[in-house]
Design an enzyme around this catalytic site. Structure first.
Site, mmCIF file in Angstrom:
data_model
loop_
_atom_site.group_PDB
_atom_site.id
_atom_site.type_symbol
_atom_site.label_atom_id
_atom_site.label_comp_id
_atom_site.label_asym_id
_atom_site.label_seq_id
_atom_site.Cartn_x
_atom_site.Cartn_y
_atom_site.Cartn_z
ATOM 1 C CB SER A 1 -1.025 0.090 1.229
ATOM 2 O OG SER A 1 -1.557 1.217 1.385
ATOM 3 C CD GLU B 1 -2.255 5.370 4.270
ATOM 4 O OE1 GLU B 1 -2.396 5.617 5.432
ATOM 5 O OE2 GLU B 1 -2.794 6.364 3.694
ATOM 6 C CE1 TYR C 1 -4.114 -1.744 5.587
ATOM 7 C CE2 TYR C 1 -2.951 0.361 4.870
ATOM 8 C CZ TYR C 1 -3.745 -1.069 4.555
ATOM 9 O OH TYR C 1 -3.745 -1.326 3.391
HETATM 10 P P1 NAP Z 1 -11.307 -4.757 1.644
HETATM 11 O O1 NAP Z 1 -12.466 -4.372 0.778
HETATM 12 O O2 NAP Z 1 -11.447 -4.228 3.149
HETATM 13 O O3 NAP Z 1 -11.330 -6.402 1.887
HETATM 14 C C1 NAP Z 1 -10.583 -6.940 2.989
HETATM 15 C C2 NAP Z 1 -10.765 -8.364 2.729
HETATM 16 O O4 NAP Z 1 -9.832 -9.033 3.760
HETATM 17 C C3 NAP Z 1 -12.313 -8.920 3.042
HETATM 18 O O5 NAP Z 1 -12.557 -9.769 2.256
HETATM 19 C C4 NAP Z 1 -12.233 -9.328 4.336
HETATM 20 O O6 NAP Z 1 -13.157 -10.390 4.752
HETATM 21 C C5 NAP Z 1 -10.927 -9.992 4.314
HETATM 22 N N1 NAP Z 1 -10.159 -10.336 5.640
HETATM 23 C C6 NAP Z 1 -10.106 -9.312 6.800
HETATM 24 N N2 NAP Z 1 -9.745 -9.866 7.554
HETATM 25 C C7 NAP Z 1 -9.424 -11.441 7.478
HETATM 26 C C8 NAP Z 1 -8.955 -12.508 7.996
HETATM 27 N N3 NAP Z 1 -8.419 -12.130 9.465
HETATM 28 N N4 NAP Z 1 -8.800 -13.676 7.457
HETATM 29 C C9 NAP Z 1 -9.042 -13.570 6.044
HETATM 30 N N5 NAP Z 1 -9.565 -12.714 5.554
HETATM 31 C C10 NAP Z 1 -9.742 -11.535 6.258
HETATM 32 O O7 NAP Z 1 -10.088 -4.286 0.962
HETATM 33 P P2 NAP Z 1 -9.845 -3.620 -0.368
HETATM 34 O O8 NAP Z 1 -9.957 -2.234 -0.666
HETATM 35 O O9 NAP Z 1 -10.408 -4.735 -1.461
HETATM 36 O O10 NAP Z 1 -8.376 -4.012 -0.436
HETATM 37 C C11 NAP Z 1 -7.649 -5.522 -0.868
HETATM 38 C C12 NAP Z 1 -6.168 -5.374 -0.290
HETATM 39 O O11 NAP Z 1 -5.431 -4.161 -0.816
HETATM 40 C C13 NAP Z 1 -6.229 -4.970 1.340
HETATM 41 O O12 NAP Z 1 -5.130 -5.908 1.630
HETATM 42 C C14 NAP Z 1 -5.635 -3.735 1.318
HETATM 43 O O13 NAP Z 1 -5.153 -3.292 2.846
HETATM 44 C C15 NAP Z 1 -5.027 -3.438 0.106
HETATM 45 N N6 NAP Z 1 -4.803 -2.121 -0.490
HETATM 46 C C16 NAP Z 1 -6.179 -1.426 -0.578
HETATM 47 C C17 NAP Z 1 -5.984 -0.286 -1.379
HETATM 48 C C18 NAP Z 1 -7.375 0.476 -1.851
HETATM 49 O O14 NAP Z 1 -7.150 1.739 -1.937
HETATM 50 N N7 NAP Z 1 -8.307 -0.178 -1.843
HETATM 51 C C19 NAP Z 1 -4.698 0.356 -1.694
HETATM 52 C C20 NAP Z 1 -3.427 -0.369 -1.277
HETATM 53 C C21 NAP Z 1 -3.600 -1.550 -0.615
HETATM 54 P P3 NAP Z 1 -14.422 -10.087 5.237
HETATM 55 O O15 NAP Z 1 -15.253 -9.619 4.179
HETATM 56 O O16 NAP Z 1 -14.812 -11.390 5.728
HETATM 57 O O17 NAP Z 1 -14.432 -8.777 6.265
HETATM 58 O O1 F7E Z 2 -8.866 8.162 3.938
HETATM 59 C C1 F7E Z 2 -9.471 11.702 5.034
HETATM 60 C C2 F7E Z 2 -8.635 10.815 5.910
HETATM 61 O O2 F7E Z 2 -10.052 5.935 4.857
HETATM 62 C C3 F7E Z 2 -8.582 8.860 2.937
HETATM 63 C C4 F7E Z 2 -7.372 2.138 2.463
HETATM 64 O O3 F7E Z 2 -7.834 1.263 1.423
HETATM 65 O O4 F7E Z 2 -6.139 3.799 0.950
HETATM 66 C C5 F7E Z 2 -7.200 3.536 2.141
HETATM 67 O O5 F7E Z 2 -6.526 4.263 3.240
HETATM 68 C C6 F7E Z 2 -8.414 10.285 3.383
HETATM 69 C C7 F7E Z 2 -7.584 10.491 4.749
HETATM 70 O O6 F7E Z 2 -8.318 5.934 2.938
HETATM 71 C C8 F7E Z 2 -12.751 11.410 6.377
HETATM 72 O O7 F7E Z 2 -7.933 11.317 6.921
HETATM 73 C C9 F7E Z 2 -11.476 12.948 5.838
HETATM 74 O O8 F7E Z 2 -6.551 11.353 4.677
HETATM 75 O O9 F7E Z 2 -10.635 6.874 2.334
HETATM 76 P P1 F7E Z 2 -9.651 6.703 3.756
HETATM 77 P P2 F7E Z 2 -6.739 5.836 3.348
HETATM 78 O O10 F7E Z 2 -6.545 6.120 4.835
HETATM 79 O O11 F7E Z 2 -5.998 6.685 2.477
HETATM 80 C C10 F7E Z 2 -4.927 3.052 1.322
HETATM 81 C C11 F7E Z 2 -3.767 2.959 0.020
HETATM 82 C C12 F7E Z 2 -4.779 1.663 1.817
HETATM 83 O O12 F7E Z 2 -4.177 0.916 1.690
HETATM 84 C C13 F7E Z 2 -5.914 1.476 2.674
HETATM 85 O O13 F7E Z 2 -6.237 0.063 2.815
HETATM 86 O O14 F7E Z 2 -9.660 10.937 3.659
HETATM 87 N N1 F7E Z 2 -10.827 11.913 5.597
HETATM 88 N N2 F7E Z 2 -12.838 12.762 6.344
HETATM 89 C C14 F7E Z 2 -11.673 10.892 6.093
HETATM 90 N N3 F7E Z 2 -11.183 9.419 5.669
HETATM 91 C C15 F7E Z 2 -12.454 8.524 6.345
HETATM 92 N N4 F7E Z 2 -12.372 7.206 6.193
HETATM 93 N N5 F7E Z 2 -13.540 9.220 6.786
HETATM 94 C C16 F7E Z 2 -13.795 10.659 6.951
HETATM 95 O O15 F7E Z 2 -14.712 10.975 7.172
#
Ligand code: NAP
Ligand code: F7E
Length: 332
Positions: A128, A130, A152
């Site tokens: 990520s 992050e 995280y």
């Molecule tokens: P998501 O919608 O939160 O999905 C997370 C998945 O992980 C769900 O299927 C969840 O299952 C499963 N999970 C959570 N805890 C688990 C456990 N203990 N054992 C087995 N499965 C478990 O995340 P996403 O947005 O699709 O992201 C996919 C991956 O990419 C994640 O690793 C995330 O951290 C990473 N990532 C995401 C982004 C982004 O912007 N979306 C960017 C960079 C990296 P349940 O449905 O049962 O909760």
């Molecule tokens: O926040 C700001 C908050 O929770 C984005 C995950 O998929 O992407 C995701 O992480 C920004 C932050 O995503 C609210 O402070 C303002 O600066 O949508 P987010 P994230 O934290 O960037 C990365 C790449 C991952 O890997 C993670 O799994 O938005 N923000 N107001 C807020 N954020 C939330 N959630 N809620 C608010 O009300």
């Protein structure tokens, strides 16, 4: 693809946003897809309901290595995509140990199960942006040093390095995609983009009046999930395993997202948005901006959906969902 050449892929996190899009893509490519789901008291398969009968589900949990040893021994996968994680940054501040166990050590459990049962498989780790956290250079690229700002991100950094370590130690095809934020109508409702588009739809339809948000000045490189799962697949089709940054190369603030989303349905965001410090984080990531040139040059990957279209698509999907039409649609 002929039956003999049919590949098997295991996806952890198939019930999540990315897992569901990746399953769509791999099925289109002719793969047999095995999705790992954890046992819950109520099944959580809304995002893959349209794939019923097309994917095989296997029970497993990132806290439990034996489940993966069993799944891999049974299905002998060609490709393993580790997308499961505790992925919500605010929750990681409240539950740092669980996040470390699942999002960090969970990666080692999957890799170790793979080493013992199917070391020739190819492994993708969901790293990520992050991890860049308090960024040391902009834009961020594969060589940029990490400075994680949340439990995280710290856990993801462990997952990233343990993947590299298995590649170097055991000559396994194991790589990480350092993906910047990517969104879609299937995005979890607590992430800021979906929280905004859901609220916009509700306010437009008279079902809500206000939207409480935290830091409006945070900037993210937001892309579309459908594009990003394509990059994951491409990473496992190379001659050698390598890590790649995946992003759009554009950055926008939360405020810009809000303006566009409200504007799309003819609303003035200033009349509805309330800044609430309850949503501030103990440590914020202020600015993320990718340099995706390595993915472009080596994988031939470029994103197809731009920022403005992404925002509009998500608002439209939430309006449709609330007015009784299709709850989930394809992102790209
Ligand atoms: P998501 O919608 O939160 O999905 C997370 C998945 O992980 C769900 O299927 C969840 O299952 C499963 N999970 C959570 N805890 C688990 C456990 N203990 N054992 C087995 N499965 C478990 O995340 P996403 O947005 O699709 O992201 C996919 C991956 O990419 C994640 O690793 C995330 O951290 C990473 N990532 C995401 C982004 C982004 O912007 N979306 C960017 C960079 C990296 P349940 O449905 O049962 O909760
Ligand atoms: O926040 C700001 C908050 O929770 C984005 C995950 O998929 O992407 C995701 O992480 C920004 C932050 O995503 C609210 O402070 C303002 O600066 O949508 P987010 P994230 O934290 O960037 C990365 C790449 C991952 O890997 C993670 O799994 O938005 N923000 N107001 C807020 N954020 C939330 N959630 N809620 C608010 O009300």
């Amino acid at each position: 693809m002929t039956q003999a050449a049919r590949k098997t892929a295991v996806i952890t996190g198939i019930t999540g946003q990315d897992g569901s899009y990746l399953a769509d893509l791999l099925l289109e490519q002719g793969y047999k897809v095995v999705g790992v789901v954890r046992r819950l008291s109520t099944p959580n398969t809304e995002r893959i309901a349209h794939l019923e009968g097309k994917v095989e589900l296997a029970q497993g949990d990132l806290l439990d290595q034996s489940s993966f040893t069993e799944i891999f021994a049974k299905h002998k996968p060609d490709e393993i995509y580790n997308l499961a994680a505790q992925s919500f940054v605010p929750t990681s501040f409240g539950q740092p140990l669980l996040t470390g166990e699942v999002t960090g050590l969970g990666v080692a459990r999957v890799l170790e199960a793979m080493r013992l049962t199917c070391p020739k498989a190819r492994f993708y780790q969901a790293s990520s942006s992050e991890m860049y956290g308090k960024v040391v250079e902009t834009p961020q690229r594969e060589t940029t040093r990490f400075h994680p700002r949340s439990p995280y991100a710290v856990a993801k950094a462990y997952g990233h390095y343990i993947t590299l370590n298995y590649r170097e130690s055991y000559d396994m095809y194991a790589c990480s995609g350092i993906l910047f934020n990517h969104e879609s109508p299937r995005r979890g409702i607590e992430f800021v983009t979906r929280k905004i588009t859901d609220a916009v739809a509700k306010i437009k339809l008279g079902l809500a009046k206000e939207l409480r948000l935290g830091n409006l000045e945070a900037r993210r490189d937001w892309g579309c999930a459908g594009d990003y799962v394509r990059a994951m697949w491409l990473m496992l089709q190379q001659d050698e395993a390598e890590d790649f940054v995946v992003g759009t190369g554009e950055t926008h603030s939360v405020r810009e997202f809000v303006e566009l989303a409200f504007g799309h349905v003819g609303l003035d965001w200033k009349r509805h948005v309330i800044v609430d410090p309850a949503f501030y984080r103990p440590a914020e990531v202020d600015l993320l901006l990718s340099d995706p040139s390595h993915a472009k040059n080596k994988l031939g990957w470029v994103p197809e959906v731009g920022f403005e279209n992404l925002v509009k698509m998500m608002v439209d999907a939430d309006v449709e969902r609330l007015t009784g039409k299709s709850p989930i649609r394809r992102a790209a």
